[in-house]
Design a protein around this motif. Structure first.
Motif, mmCIF file in Angstrom:
data_model
loop_
_atom_site.group_PDB
_atom_site.id
_atom_site.type_symbol
_atom_site.label_atom_id
_atom_site.label_comp_id
_atom_site.label_asym_id
_atom_site.label_seq_id
_atom_site.Cartn_x
_atom_site.Cartn_y
_atom_site.Cartn_z
ATOM 1 N N LYS A 29 0.804 -1.174 0.025
ATOM 2 C CA LYS A 29 -0.051 -0.022 0.151
ATOM 3 C C LYS A 29 0.818 1.341 0.087
ATOM 4 N N HIS A 32 2.219 1.777 -3.405
ATOM 5 C CA HIS A 32 1.216 2.638 -4.234
ATOM 6 C C HIS A 32 1.137 4.261 -4.166
ATOM 7 N N TYR A 36 1.862 6.903 -7.115
ATOM 8 C CA TYR A 36 0.933 7.940 -7.449
ATOM 9 C C TYR A 36 1.693 9.244 -7.155
ATOM 10 N N THR A 86 -5.899 1.259 -5.149
ATOM 11 C CA THR A 86 -4.382 1.169 -5.309
ATOM 12 C C THR A 86 -4.302 1.131 -6.769
ATOM 13 N N TYR A 87 -4.218 0.090 -7.550
ATOM 14 C CA TYR A 87 -4.053 0.048 -8.810
ATOM 15 C C TYR A 87 -4.900 0.532 -9.840
#
Length: 249
Positions: A29, A32, A36, A86-87
């Motif tokens: 996490k 991620h 980002y 996330t993804y």
């Protein structure tokens, strides 16, 4: 940014590298969040012309870090909610970026790690790299955009074959069109720094729309894009340079 993702800019190229070599760059996490932030920074930075996405050490990414999920939560863990947080959030950001994004796959790209590479505009790989979508082997379906990007790159039948988890090497990946080439693409990246914006971004968007929309709709997108590109400074500069070159002949 913390140390799970490295970010640097040199010669108009932003390099984003997952930095967890001790776990083959598995993505948790926190990673991620840093990815980002890194892609957002590269998107906004007007000095950045190209984004290179890679991994540290000898791996691109081994995919989702399942070991980061607390053992007591495994029975009730909502993978769908996690994807949205996330993804999917990251992929939608990458889709918005008008600048060229190049994946340099410096080692294994497995599961969601491979999925993220598929979302880039171009993929180049180290000769020792390997590729696999290993979701079915743990009873899950391919995610992180693999269902969208992979059939577009290699065709439906080959995508289904790869979806079973078969592992392939660089030569096979090159043969089926999964990657653009092997070795670090210095020359190609340098050429991409000269790609005019916003024209490049609109070209990317229109070509992706061409898989699903009608010819009439895509023609309309081209009209809209050409109208906007024609007003851009990049076009005006290129046109002026062309006219000056023609006058010298």
């Amino acid at each position: 940014m913390n140390n799970k993702v490295m970010y640097s800019v040199e010669n108009e190229v932003a390099t984003i590298a997952i930095n967890r070599p001790e776990v083959k760059n598995a993505i948790d996490k926190e990673t991620h969040e840093e990815l980002y932030e890194a892609f957002s920074t590269a998107k906004k930075d007007e000095t950045v012309k190209v984004i290179v996405f890679t991994g540290s050490g000898d791996s691109f990414s081994s995919g989702a870090d399942l070991k980061s999920i607390p053992t007591e939560e495994l029975g009730t863990f909502d993978y769908g909610f996690y994807l949205d947080e996330t993804y999917n959030r990251l992929l939608l950001l990458m889709e918005e970026i008008e600048k060229p994004i190049v994946a340099y796959i410096n080692g294994m790209a497995v599961g969601a790690g491979l999925s993220l590479a598929l979302a880039c505009d171009f993929r180049f790989a180290d000769r020792n790299a390997s590729f696999a979508l290993s979701f079915l082997k743990i009873g899950l379906v391919p995610d992180a955009g693999a269902s969208y990007y992979l059939p577009r790159l290699v065709g439906l039948s080959k995508a289904l074959e790869l979806g079973t988890g078969v592992k392939i090497d660089v030569e096979k990946a090159l043969q089926i069109g999964l990657i653009n080439g092997h070795g670090y693409p210095d020359t190609w990246i340098e050429q991409l720094t000269m790609a005019p914006l916003p024209a490049y971004g609109m070209m990317k968007r229109n070509m992706r729309r061409g898989f699903e929309d009608s010819l009439e709709e895509v023609l309309a997108y081209e009209v809209e894009g050409q109208r906007e590109a024609g007003k851009s400074q990049a076009h005006q500069d290129a046109l002026q340079a062309f006219l000056q070159k023609s006058q010298k002949k």
